[in-house]
Design a protein around this motif. Structure first.
Motif, PDB file in Angstrom:
ATOM      1  N   LEU A   1       9.069 -15.596  14.412  1.00 16.83           N
ATOM      2  CA  LEU A   1       8.142 -14.466  14.346  1.00 16.83           C
ATOM      3  C   LEU A   1       8.049 -13.926  12.919  1.00 16.83           C
ATOM      4  O   LEU A   1       6.970 -13.568  12.446  1.00 16.83           O
ATOM      5  N   LYS A  50       8.591 -15.602  10.166  1.00 15.42           N
ATOM      6  CA  LYS A  50       7.823 -16.575   9.358  1.00 15.42           C
ATOM      7  C   LYS A  50       6.326 -16.348   9.552  1.00 15.42           C
ATOM      8  O   LYS A  50       5.548 -16.352   8.590  1.00 15.42           O
ATOM      9  N   LEU A  51       5.937 -16.153  10.810  1.00 18.67           N
ATOM     10  CA  LEU A  51       4.530 -15.881  11.104  1.00 18.67           C
ATOM     11  C   LEU A  51       4.089 -14.595  10.404  1.00 18.67           C
ATOM     12  O   LEU A  51       3.033 -14.544   9.776  1.00 18.67           O
ATOM     13  N   GLN A  92       3.516 -14.980   6.678  1.00 11.15           N
ATOM     14  CA  GLN A  92       2.258 -15.682   6.415  1.00 11.15           C
ATOM     15  C   GLN A  92       1.065 -14.749   6.579  1.00 11.15           C
ATOM     16  O   GLN A  92       0.171 -14.708   5.729  1.00 11.15           O
ATOM     17  N   GLU A  93       1.088 -13.961   7.671  1.00 15.17           N
ATOM     18  CA  GLU A  93      -0.025 -13.052   7.928  1.00 15.17           C
ATOM     19  C   GLU A  93      -0.117 -11.967   6.848  1.00 15.17           C
ATOM     20  O   GLU A  93      -1.192 -11.645   6.367  1.00 15.17           O
ATOM     21  N   LYS A 102     -10.369  -7.356  -2.573  1.00 13.99           N
ATOM     22  CA  LYS A 102     -11.256  -6.201  -2.414  1.00 13.99           C
ATOM     23  C   LYS A 102     -11.193  -5.277  -3.634  1.00 13.99           C
ATOM     24  O   LYS A 102     -12.194  -4.784  -4.106  1.00 13.99           O
TER      25      LYS A 102
END
Lengths: 446, 279
Positions: free
Chosen positions: A427, A429-430, A433-434, A445
């Motif tokens: 989780l 690691k995810l 990345q996010e 932006k």
């Protein structure tokens, strides 16, 4: 008995090193075909410098590193280039690789000769040899060594730590080289100290390797400024920051700070050996010691392997598997990378090939967090893995970022200790990345 | 009793006066149009427009940072009402809806390893691109259906998401979150679709999936309107040129070309018959 040191937190997984610890390092059979990925390290991938049909000798440059954080790749065997194309890689996605077909001669490049006067080399010449030899940290992370050895101006390094901890269960490659070639390792350490202009070095070894402590102490005794420090058996004792905390009591501040910000450079035992060979023999990094082990392997061994040899070749040399293969992992069971095919090559960061049987590889279903707090006690980085896991599960990326998700080194202690079998590291690691992609968008932006 | 009544009454009166004066003199000036527009917008706060909820979008509209057509969930009707308030004339374009461009579910597509990690497509994609042997295929762990604010996505029996075209507003959240780009927005009126996402060569496709586009080019050759072209080993139908004759669907050896009716239902031709399939 010297007092054993350690760091706060951590876990005690069974070390399972007895499978291969008594096996002397043997040279592995040189395969007929070798696949050399152009990216075997952290940093920019190399550019192939050969084309199909070229003849190469062992040790010849085949991939040139164009940027500072990178490491060149050399031919591990002599032969003919068969292809320069995308090939499977143990990290996951296919990468550009050079395939060499052996000519069976194993002829080495003429430049690879012993330099009898290597001890008179200037620090910058040593550094150049290390860079040109493509040496990276052999503990697993594969960070280019030459980068570590060139601290930015103004940063004073006062201590070098030789990492002989090998805290990952199962792996015995570093342990064996410390038993078999302690003189070379310490000579390599001396060279590193010379480059960094440091006169103090510690050799950190965990207490489950008393023979390695003894063999290294014997050699270190005659050397001034090199001390062997025994460490308590605990995972992840061999992580850079935990090792510094245990030996020197210094704490490395959160990223982007590095160990060199507290005046320390940590080098793995295998890396020191490679540095010695690179400086004395001009020999590039084309082979390393790999532990092939696990309960599904019939005859676990420590093999000296040419980089680019496929996993399946090595497993075949270790008496093949005994049928009930559940999982193949590059590296150790805690931080290693699971593999789904065996035609992937050994790369510079491959410290071991671990083959677990079905029973060991079976995973329990991940359940809801029961708030027991065991992961908080285990986390060596003093993070809150319970909340990080929950936030990443629910997509609350900003909250995870506030809890310093990027300090997590993914050692796996939290997932190991969790009674609810939560997959915190996955989780996190995810989440990383996010959050990185969100940060990129934010930058675009503004 | 009297003193307490007077005290409390006095406090109440004083507070009421204070609040009354404050609301008169410290009032925050807001454009009344923001509330008008917020009332028109669907109110699902889906974020498909790229702003923080519907009121954020309304605010951006007033400031001129967003286009009236930016709310894909509200569609053309909302865009026109918003345009009336802002005094902008809206020209209607074709409505777009989300489609899943992969049918390689558990029955037809092979896995390269058994996955035991976190049940999320993005998490699975970290591990060598996910368990599916096809590099381009749907991972089927439902990240898209958790992202859909309108409840338009459900998981099909073969672990391929099914989009309810009546509920789909074309906000594009599912398309944005899919790590394999299997979901794309297409004009609702497009009658024929190539439901495969694989850019692999035919041999690789055959190896990993029974119902993938193998880039045999039969559809390209047979199309009388020349509406089909090959883009990196995948057939692409040009919706403007397509005359909806259906020849391509009949000729496709892998049965990856489908047609849809006005309601967005997908039809597949199996053994000469045309059968309705939700997709």
């Amino acid at each position: 008995m010297i007092k054993l040191k350690t760091f706060p937190g951590g876990v005690h997984p069974p070390d399972r090193k007895s499978l291969s610890v008594h096996k002397q390092i043997e040279p592995a059979v040189i395969p007929n075909v070798i696949v050399c990925p152009m990216s075997q390290h952290i940093g920019a991938p190399c550019q192939p410098r050969v084309k199909e049909g070229d003849k190469v000798k062992a040790g010849q440059l085949i991939g040139q590193a164009d940027s500072f954080v990178s490491a060149p790749v050399h031919a591990p065997i002599s032969g003919t280039i068969k292809a320069v194309c995308l090939a499977p890689h143990p990290i996951g996605k296919p990468v550009m690789a050079v395939t060499i077909e052996s000519d069976g001669l194993d002829a080495w490049d003429d430049a690879i000769q012993e330099d009898l006067y290597y001890s008179r080399l200037e620090p910058k010449d040593i550094l150049n040899r290390v860079r040109n030899a493509g040496i990276v940290g052999l503990g697993g992370a594969a960070f280019p060594t030459a980068v570590k050895l060139s601290p930015p101006k103004g940063k004073r390094i006062d201590t070098v730590i030789l990492n002989g901890v090998e805290c990952e269960p199962y792996l015995t490659a570093d342990h064996r080289i410390m038993l078999e070639e302690p003189e070379k390792i310490i000579a390599g350490l001396r060279l590193i100290m010379k480059v960094l202009n440091v006169d103090r070095a510690f050799i950190g070894i965990e207490s489950n390797k008393p023979d390695a402590i003894e063999s290294m102490s014997k050699v270190a005794k005659g050397e001034s400024g090199i001390y062997v420090q025994g460490l308590k058996l605990k995972y992840p004792q061999g992580a850079e920051k935990q090792l510094i905390k245990a030996i020197l009591g210094r704490e490395v501040p959160p990223p982007p700070c590095l160990p060199l910000d507290v005046g320390v450079v940590v080098q793995n035992a295998g890396t020191c050996l490679a540095v010695y060979e690179a400086v004395r023999d001009n020999k590039p990094l084309v082979e390393r010691v790999v532990t092939v082990t696990g309960s599904a392997i019939n005859d676990p061994k420590n093999l000296r392997v040419r980089l680019g040899t496929s996993f399946s070749d090595l497993i075949a040399q270790c008496g093949n598997t005994n049928g009930s293969v559940g999982k193949v992992i590059m590296g150790g069971p805690m931080m290693g990378i699971a593999q789904h095919r065996l035609d992937v090559p050994v790369i510079k960061g491959t410290s071991g090939i671990l083959v677990l049987n079905r029973k060991e590889a079976a995973k329990q279903e991940s359940r809801a967090c029961i708030r027991c707090g065991q992961c908080i006690r285990a986390c060596p980085m003093n993070l809150l893995p319970n909340l990080l896991g929950i936030y990443c599960e629910k997509g609350r990326w900003e909250d995870a970022e506030k809890l310093h998700i990027f300090d997590c080194m993914e050692c796996g202690s939290c997932s190991y200790i969790c009674p609810a079998s939560r997959q915190m590291v996955h989780l996190i690691k995810l989440g990383k990345q996010e959050i990185l992609s969100i940060q990129k968008k934010r930058e675009a932006k503004s | 009793m009297w003193p307490s009544m007077l005290t409390l009454g006095g406090v109440a009166l004083f507070s009421a006066l204070g609040l009354g004066i404050a609301s008169r003199f410290l009032a925050v000036e807001t454009d009344p149009r923001i509330k008008q527009i917020t009332d028109i917008l669907p109110g699902a706060n889906c974020g498909g427009c790229g702003f923080a909820g519907c009121s954020g979008f309304a605010d951006a509209l007033i400031k001129g940072k967003a286009e009236p057509g930016g709310c894909s969930a509200g569609g053309i009707a909302v865009a026109q009402q918003v345009g009336n308030i802002l005094g902008i004339k809206i020209e209607s374009g074709p409505k777009k809806i989300a489609r899943v461009f992969c049918r390689g579910g558990i029955r037809h597509a092979r896995d390269k390893y058994s996955y035991t990690g976190v049940k999320d497509c993005k998490a699975a994609a970290i591990l060598a691109g996910g368990p599916k042997a096809c590099e381009y295929g749907c991972l089927g762990m439902g990240t898209c259906l958790r992202a859909c604010t309108f409840g338009a996505i459900s998981m099909g029996p073969e672990h391929i998401p099914v989009i309810d075209t009546r509920k789909c507003t074309g906000c594009g959240k599912c398309a944005a979150i899919c790590p394999k780009n299997v979901i794309r927005l297409v004009p609702e009126a497009q009658r024929f679709l190539v439901l495969c996402n694989s850019h692999d060569k035919g041999k690789t496709v055959k190896d990993v999936c029974q119902i993938g586009c193998i880039a045999c080019q039969i559809c390209v050759k047979k199309c009388p309107a020349e509406a089909i072209r090959m883009e990196d080993s995948l057939a692409v139908i040009d919706s403007e040129k397509c005359t909806a004759c259906g020849i391509c669907q009949g000729k496709c050896p892998q049965k990856v070309i489908f047609w849809t009716d006005e309601q967005g239902m997908i039809f597949v031709s199996e053994e000469g018959k045309t059968v309705a399939k939700a997709c």
